[in-house]
Design an enzyme around this catalytic site. Structure first.
Site, PDB file in Angstrom:
ATOM      1  N   SER A 119       0.809  -1.133   0.335  1.00 46.55           N
ATOM      2  CA  SER A 119      -0.204   0.364   0.418  1.00 46.55           C
ATOM      3  C   SER A 119       0.856   1.329  -0.032  1.00 46.55           C
ATOM      4  O   SER A 119       0.132   2.522  -0.522  1.00 46.55           O
ATOM      5  CB  SER A 119      -1.037  -0.106   0.941  1.00 46.55           C
ATOM      6  OG  SER A 119      -1.477  -1.247   1.421  1.00 46.55           O
ATOM      7  N   HIS A 140      -1.020  -2.733  -6.615  1.00 49.14           N
ATOM      8  CA  HIS A 140      -1.895  -2.645  -6.558  1.00 49.14           C
ATOM      9  C   HIS A 140      -3.932  -2.530  -5.749  1.00 49.14           C
ATOM     10  O   HIS A 140      -3.999  -1.651  -6.485  1.00 49.14           O
ATOM     11  CB  HIS A 140      -1.757  -1.559  -5.157  1.00 49.14           C
ATOM     12  CG  HIS A 140      -2.267  -1.135  -3.893  1.00 49.14           C
ATOM     13  ND1 HIS A 140      -2.343   0.699  -3.720  1.00 49.14           N
ATOM     14  CD2 HIS A 140      -2.093  -1.633  -2.933  1.00 49.14           C
ATOM     15  CE1 HIS A 140      -2.757   0.686  -2.495  1.00 49.14           C
ATOM     16  NE2 HIS A 140      -3.136  -0.296  -2.556  1.00 49.14           N
ATOM     17  N   GLU A 152      -3.587   0.689  -8.930  1.00 51.35           N
ATOM     18  CA  GLU A 152      -2.635   1.156  -8.990  1.00 51.35           C
ATOM     19  C   GLU A 152      -1.256   0.205  -9.475  1.00 51.35           C
ATOM     20  O   GLU A 152      -0.874   0.022  -9.127  1.00 51.35           O
ATOM     21  CB  GLU A 152      -1.909   1.946  -8.149  1.00 51.35           C
ATOM     22  CG  GLU A 152      -3.447   3.351  -7.044  1.00 51.35           C
ATOM     23  CD  GLU A 152      -2.612   4.067  -6.056  1.00 51.35           C
ATOM     24  OE1 GLU A 152      -2.913   4.884  -6.004  1.00 51.35           O
ATOM     25  OE2 GLU A 152      -1.884   3.593  -5.246  1.00 51.35           O
ATOM     26  N   ASN A 190      -3.751   6.153  -1.012  1.00 46.79           N
ATOM     27  CA  ASN A 190      -3.491   6.010   0.066  1.00 46.79           C
ATOM     28  C   ASN A 190      -2.813   7.537   0.978  1.00 46.79           C
ATOM     29  O   ASN A 190      -3.481   7.742   1.849  1.00 46.79           O
ATOM     30  CB  ASN A 190      -2.561   4.823   1.576  1.00 46.79           C
ATOM     31  CG  ASN A 190      -3.289   3.468   0.676  1.00 46.79           C
ATOM     32  OD1 ASN A 190      -4.815   3.272   1.208  1.00 46.79           O
ATOM     33  ND2 ASN A 190      -2.767   2.919   0.382  1.00 46.79           N
TER      34      ASN A 190
HETATM   35  N1  LIG Z   1      -6.413  -4.237   4.216  1.00 48.07           N
HETATM   36  C1  LIG Z   1      -6.242  -3.259   2.496  1.00 48.07           C
HETATM   37  O1  LIG Z   1      -7.904  -3.388   2.183  1.00 48.07           O
HETATM   38  C2  LIG Z   1      -5.427  -3.612   1.589  1.00 48.07           C
HETATM   39  C3  LIG Z   1      -5.528  -2.713   0.229  1.00 48.07           C
HETATM   40  C4  LIG Z   1      -4.215  -2.779   0.028  1.00 48.07           C
HETATM   41  C5  LIG Z   1      -3.414  -3.295  -0.052  1.00 48.07           C
HETATM   42  N2  LIG Z   1      -2.810  -4.781   0.704  1.00 48.07           N
HETATM   43  C6  LIG Z   1      -1.938  -4.585   0.725  1.00 48.07           C
HETATM   44  O2  LIG Z   1      -2.172  -6.278   0.979  1.00 48.07           O
HETATM   45  C7  LIG Z   1      -0.716  -6.539   1.449  1.00 48.07           C
HETATM   46  C8  LIG Z   1      -1.409  -7.491   2.649  1.00 48.07           C
HETATM   47  O3  LIG Z   1      -2.948  -7.160   3.984  1.00 48.07           O
HETATM   48  P1  LIG Z   1      -3.915  -7.740   4.449  1.00 48.07           P
HETATM   49  O4  LIG Z   1      -4.738  -6.782   4.146  1.00 48.07           O
HETATM   50  O5  LIG Z   1      -4.275  -8.803   2.750  1.00 48.07           O
HETATM   51  O6  LIG Z   1      -3.281  -8.428   5.572  1.00 48.07           O
HETATM   52  P2  LIG Z   1      -3.545  -9.353   6.238  1.00 48.07           P
HETATM   53  O7  LIG Z   1      -3.007  -9.116   7.910  1.00 48.07           O
HETATM   54  O8  LIG Z   1      -5.039  -9.830   5.967  1.00 48.07           O
HETATM   55  O9  LIG Z   1      -2.670 -11.071   5.104  1.00 48.07           O
HETATM   56  C9  LIG Z   1      -1.537 -11.261   5.725  1.00 48.07           C
HETATM   57  C10 LIG Z   1      -0.680 -12.722   5.330  1.00 48.07           C
HETATM   58  O10 LIG Z   1       0.110 -11.975   5.128  1.00 48.07           O
HETATM   59  C11 LIG Z   1       0.943 -13.747   6.203  1.00 48.07           C
HETATM   60  N3  LIG Z   1       2.060 -12.967   6.142  1.00 48.07           N
HETATM   61  C12 LIG Z   1       2.811 -12.542   7.537  1.00 48.07           C
HETATM   62  N4  LIG Z   1       4.517 -12.302   7.829  1.00 48.07           N
HETATM   63  C13 LIG Z   1       4.400 -13.742   6.806  1.00 48.07           C
HETATM   64  C14 LIG Z   1       5.441 -13.720   6.012  1.00 48.07           C
HETATM   65  N5  LIG Z   1       6.604 -13.679   6.914  1.00 48.07           N
HETATM   66  N6  LIG Z   1       6.072 -14.703   4.783  1.00 48.07           N
HETATM   67  C15 LIG Z   1       4.396 -15.210   4.376  1.00 48.07           C
HETATM   68  N7  LIG Z   1       3.377 -14.208   4.837  1.00 48.07           N
HETATM   69  C16 LIG Z   1       3.287 -13.321   5.883  1.00 48.07           C
HETATM   70  C17 LIG Z   1       0.117 -13.311   7.090  1.00 48.07           C
HETATM   71  O11 LIG Z   1      -0.133 -15.143   7.254  1.00 48.07           O
HETATM   72  C18 LIG Z   1      -1.256 -12.926   6.186  1.00 48.07           C
HETATM   73  O12 LIG Z   1      -1.659 -14.258   5.464  1.00 48.07           O
HETATM   74  C19 LIG Z   1       0.106  -5.010   2.248  1.00 48.07           C
HETATM   75  O13 LIG Z   1       1.027  -5.389   1.758  1.00 48.07           O
HETATM   76  C20 LIG Z   1      -1.395  -4.391   2.499  1.00 48.07           C
HETATM   77  O14 LIG Z   1      -0.659  -3.253   2.761  1.00 48.07           O
HETATM   78  C21 LIG Z   1      -3.729  -4.114   1.889  1.00 48.07           C
END
Ligand SMILES: NC(=O)c1ccc[n+]([C@@H]2O[C@H](COP(=O)([O-])OP(=O)(O)OC[C@H]3O[C@@H](n4cnc5c(N)ncnc54)[C@H](O)[C@@H]3O)[C@@H](O)[C@H]2O)c1
Length: 285
Positions: A119, A140, A152, A190
């Site tokens: 993000s 993204h 994005e 963001n």
């Molecule tokens: N939540 C949102 O609204 C959103 C929107 C767009 C982008 N993102 C981005 O997407 C990515 C994931 O976010 P999310 O919301 O799905 O988070 P989440 O907390 O739901 O999931 C994170 C995942 O990462 C895994 N993880 C943690 N440590 C790890 C490691 N060392 N090695 C491999 N996997 C590992 C966890 O097991 C989990 O499955 C981030 O980069 C976030 O910024 C999030």
């Protein structure tokens, strides 16, 4: 660059949504979670989500079966070798993502694109962990990925034109609207959204209004579909704090300095919907 097989790494909120989008767009998808049980659970939840779409008449049963036939869940990163594009969507932590890019570079075939769904974090730092920085970019998606039209495409200083074009074409094939953006913290959405979300937490903490009234005000007064506190619960408070920290680190703008209440809630593991409690309580009554 022809993309046929797409790897998705990370089985959180976003990883599963991206896998659904790519599977529905006709790509072969390999979804990797560290634990096979989690990977299997994601396919089960994908099955449920597609089932609901069939029930509502939005998808036919043959198409649902075809999508499920295209998505495979694995726990071994080595299964991603033959992917043409890998999108990582693991925890928003730069050191963890850099380590993963280093591993992916060694595992995934030459010429494949390695993308991040970060993000806010600097894409170039992930690119420089690989021997193919020209093939690394940001792709993204927004939450929930199956519903939100925007993607994005983040162009790091090292990203080639071909990589940016291929990423854009991939997003279009997924039925999304891509925008091209420079690798600067927060990209477009963001960078603009998070000062607003952060200030909503500060208003709540200052006792200016209740959580319900803050959310109602922004929905009713600005025609936003969700209030800021509801949106933070959807995004995840842990992820939101990481986003603010990355923005603050880049710009040192006080608007990006995380509200103390947000930080305290993350310490208390009140992450929002994913832990059933954030600004609101999501436990089933
Ligand atoms: N939540 C949102 O609204 C959103 C929107 C767009 C982008 N993102 C981005 O997407 C990515 C994931 O976010 P999310 O919301 O799905 O988070 P989440 O907390 O739901 O999931 C994170 C995942 O990462 C895994 N993880 C943690 N440590 C790890 C490691 N060392 N090695 C491999 N996997 C590992 C966890 O097991 C989990 O499955 C981030 O980069 C976030 O910024 C999030």
């Amino acid at each position: 660059m022809t993309i046929k097989r797409v790897g998705v790494v990370g089985s959180g909120i976003m990883g599963s949504g991206i896998a659904e989008v790519a599977g529905k767009a006709g790509f072969e998808v390999i979804l990797r979670s560290r634990a096979q049980a989690t990977a299997d659970a994601m396919v089960a939840s994908l099955e449920k989500s597609l089932g609901r779409q069939v029930d509502k008449g939005k998808l036919d049963a043959t198409e649902r079966d075809a999508v499920l036939g295209r998505v495979r869940a694995v726990s071994d990163l080595g299964e991603l070798t033959e992917c043409d594009l890998v999108i990582e969507s693991i925890v928003e932590d730069l050191a963890t993502k850099k380590h993963l890019f280093n591993e992916l570079d060694r595992i995934v075939q030459d010429g494949a694109i390695l993308a991040t769904n970060t993000s806010t974090l600097p894409v170039v730092e992930m690119a420089m962990e690989t021997g193919r920085p020209q093939l690394v970019c940001g792709v993204h998606f927004f939450n929930p990925a199956p519903m939100m039209p925007l993607v994005e495409i983040v162009r790091a200083i090292t990203t080639s034109d071909e990589t940016a074009d291929a990423a854009r074409a991939f997003a279009e094939t997924c039925g999304k609207t891509p925008v091209l953006v420079k690798d600067q913290a927060g990209f477009i959405v963001n960078a603009l959204l998070f000062p607003y979300l952060n200030n909503a937490v500060k208003l709540l903490d200052a006792g200016v209004a209740t959580r319900e009234d803050i959310d109602a005000a922004m929905k009713g007064g600005c025609n936003f579909p969700m209030g800021p506190l509801e949106l933070l619960d959807l995004v995840g408070l842990d992820t939101s704090l990481s986003i603010l920290e990355a923005l603050y680190a880049e710009f040192k703008d006080p608007n990006y300095a995380a509200a103390p209440l947000l930080r305290r809630m993350v310490s208390a593991e009140l992450f929002g919907r994913k832990t059933s409690r954030g600004f609101y309580d999501y436990h089933k009554k």
